[in-house]
Design an enzyme around this catalytic site. Structure first.
Site, PDB file in Angstrom:
ATOM      1  CB  SER A 188     -44.172 -47.529   9.696  1.00 37.07           C
ATOM      2  OG  SER A 188     -45.291 -46.890  10.314  1.00 37.07           O
ATOM      3  CE  LYS A 189     -40.814 -42.555   4.779  1.00 40.60           C
ATOM      4  NZ  LYS A 189     -39.933 -42.516   3.595  1.00 40.60           N
ATOM      5  NE  ARG A 190     -48.927 -42.730   6.360  1.00 46.60           N
ATOM      6  CZ  ARG A 190     -49.631 -41.644   6.042  1.00 46.60           C
ATOM      7  NH1 ARG A 190     -49.061 -40.656   5.381  1.00 46.60           N
ATOM      8  NH2 ARG A 190     -50.898 -41.550   6.376  1.00 46.60           N
ATOM      9  CB  SER A 219     -42.632 -43.899  14.816  1.00 47.22           C
ATOM     10  OG  SER A 219     -43.660 -44.651  15.411  1.00 47.22           O
TER      11      SER A 219
END
Length: 480
Positions: free
Chosen positions: A250-252, A254
């Site tokens: 996920s963007k959060r 990685s």
RNA sequence: GCCCCCAUCGUCUAGAGGCCUAGGACGCCACCCUUUCAAGGUGGAGAUCACCGGUUCGAAUCCGGUUGGGGGCACCA
């Protein structure tokens, strides 16, 4: 492949695309790109642009779909944008309604929410309670009179669905556990599970290769396929790419945007090679493959079932390997965007051999090459005089060494790396210093840094005048 | 909570009953090379194959269970 333009190309989407591409190429099938842009609230053409650009950047090409963002779709089943296929969804939804396989639902989001909360409180499965299934014509008329716009729900047949997954083998779900799900919103917008099924049929999709996060959606799709009388494609669910903590990438947690990797100077060849091995291996100990080689070897049935952590260290390693295999000219061209225009092409080509073995990412060249385009004053401002001092040497001692070096360079037969090195080594020996210690103040003086490309090559590229001037500036600094 | 999927070194993986005292790669450590940083070379540590039962002469490989992890359960895709 059917990305949704709700954000920049995601690493996971790229890997799914790659597997689709490799599978299609390997078996001689057609790779289709379809843009799932039914959610107008979230999608933008800017994201579509990013997705298509980066897919192209990776070297993936498709047989059908939009060739450029905003351009015309090509292929026998165009258009390949769902936003342009609304007529068909409407017609198929009507068919479902007419046959009684779908029904109007007048529940409001508020009511649905209340039901869901109640179900949670009483530990019931959170699914639609079927309230509107039993509506009479009079009820419907009454709701309509209130101004309510009905959504269309699919009446899920309560049966067991089993299918043979390309990767997971036989999988079975009990659709009796599913609630009737919405296929067309109150505002007339058809939803994902529905449009996917309609398009796959219309486009003659025979194989659906997608992320494992869709595995439990598949029984919904199969139920829809059957209700509509479609042919059932073969499904293959590939493992997810994971964050270091093994949750879905996920963007959060990685860096998930392909663009970001591209901007840091990862090579598409390295990215493709890396991504391909996240969940698949040729079964040998070979590990460097081109896209074409991967397509020749790729077997969809050899894809793993377990998720794979995105290991950036390994990507870095592979990128370095690929950079080192590039020709000087090729590397120079790829380095161009990462270097200032002040660094001419000719100089760049001469610099490349000095950088090649030191680059993990292309962007690393920016710092390594900076000394060539910085002014003498800028370089001088980069260091304190302490930085000039070799380990255990005083200012006056270093000044003496640097003076000897300056004299040696003045006597060099040519301003060229080999000659410079020869005179510097001789001077170091005459001075009684180890070469490494003797070179340190020279390096700092010339580049402003403790870490640089090979010193004498760097001086050769910098040129006689500037090198001398920087050495002189360092000497002054030591005297002060 | 319910459903589904998964399980070999820290990570990516090889392994389809005996070739496994489990192989490779990344990362890590040491040494060599060396003008810094790298690159390269050599060597090393690192996995009781999640656990427990079973099948078998023999199991990382087959079966069952347990545990753990993950994914999904929207008028998002």
């Amino acid at each position: 492949m059917a990305p949704s333009p709700t954000g920049p190309l995601h690493i996971g989407t790229a890997r799914t695309s790659l597997y689709n591409y490799l599978f299609a190429r390997h078996v001689g099938g057609a790779f289709v790109l379809r843009v799932e842009d039914t959610d107008a609230a979230r999608g933008t053409s800017e994201w579509e642009q990013d997705i298509i650009d980066n897919l192209h950047w990776l070297g993936l090409s498709w047989d059908e779909g939009p060739q450029v963002a905003g351009g015309e779709d090509i292929g026998p089943h165009a258009p390949y944008h769902q936003s342009q296929r609304m007529d068909r969804y409407g017609a198929e939804a009507d068919r479902l309604l007419a046959s009684g396989r779908a029904y109007h639902c007048f529940c409001t989001p508020l009511e649905l929410d209340a039901v869901r909360r109640e179900q949670e409180r009483t530990h019931q499965p959170p699914r639609y309670n079927g309230r509107c299934l039993a509506l009479t014509d009079a009820d419907r008329a009454a709701f309509a009179a209130e101004g309510r716009r009905p959504a269309l729900r699919f009446a899920v047949p309560p049966e067991k669905i089993r299918f043979d997954d390309l990767i997971r083998g036989e999988v079975e779900f009990d659709n009796a556990l599913l609630g009737d799900f919405v296929i067309v919103r109150g505002d007339g917008m058809p939803l994902y599970h529905f449009v996917v099924v309609v398009d796959d049929e219309a486009m003659g999709i025979t194989h659906v290769v997608r992320g494992e996060d869709h595995l439990s959606n598949t029984p919904k799709h199969i139920a829809l396929i059957r209700a509509l009388g479609y042919r059932e494609p073969i499904f293959g669910h590939i493992p997810l790419i994971l964050n270091p903590d093994r949750t879905k990438m996920s963007k959060r947690k990685s860096q998930t945007a392909m663009t970001a990797y591209r901007e840091q100077g990862y090579l598409p060849e390295a990215m493709v090679n890396f991504l391909a091995f996240l969940g698949w291996s040729p079964g040998t100990e070979e590990e460097i493959f081109t896209l074409a080689e991967l397509a020749a070897r790729f077997e969809i049935t050899d894809v793993h079932k377990a998720g794979a952590v995105f290991d950036k260290d390994r990507l870095d390693y592979l990128n370095g390997v690929y950079i080192r295999t590039l020709t000087d000219a090729d590397l120079a061209a790829r380095l161009r965007p990462f270097l200032p225009n002040a660094l001419g092409d000719e100089l760049l080509l001469r610099l490349v051999p000095l950088l090649k073995e030191r680059l993990v990412r292309l962007a690393d060249a920016t710092e390594l090459a900076a000394f060539l385009t910085e002014t003498d004053a800028q370089v001088a401002a980069l260091y304190e005089s302490d930085l000039l001092l070799a380990k255990g040497r005083s200012g006056p001692e270093t000044e003496a060494a640097l003076t000897a070096a300056q004299a040696a360079f003045r006597a060099a037969p040519a301003w060229e790396a080999e000659a410079l090195e020869a005179v510097a080594r001789a001077a170091a020996e005459a001075h009684g210093w180890k070469a490494g210690d003797f070179f340190r103040p020279i390096r700092v003086a010339v580049t402003g840094r403790m870490v640089s490309p090979p010193l004498f090559g760097s001086m050769e590229l910098l040129g006689r005048e500037q090198s001398r001037a920087r050495l002189e500036a360092a000497l002054e600094r030591l005297r002060a």
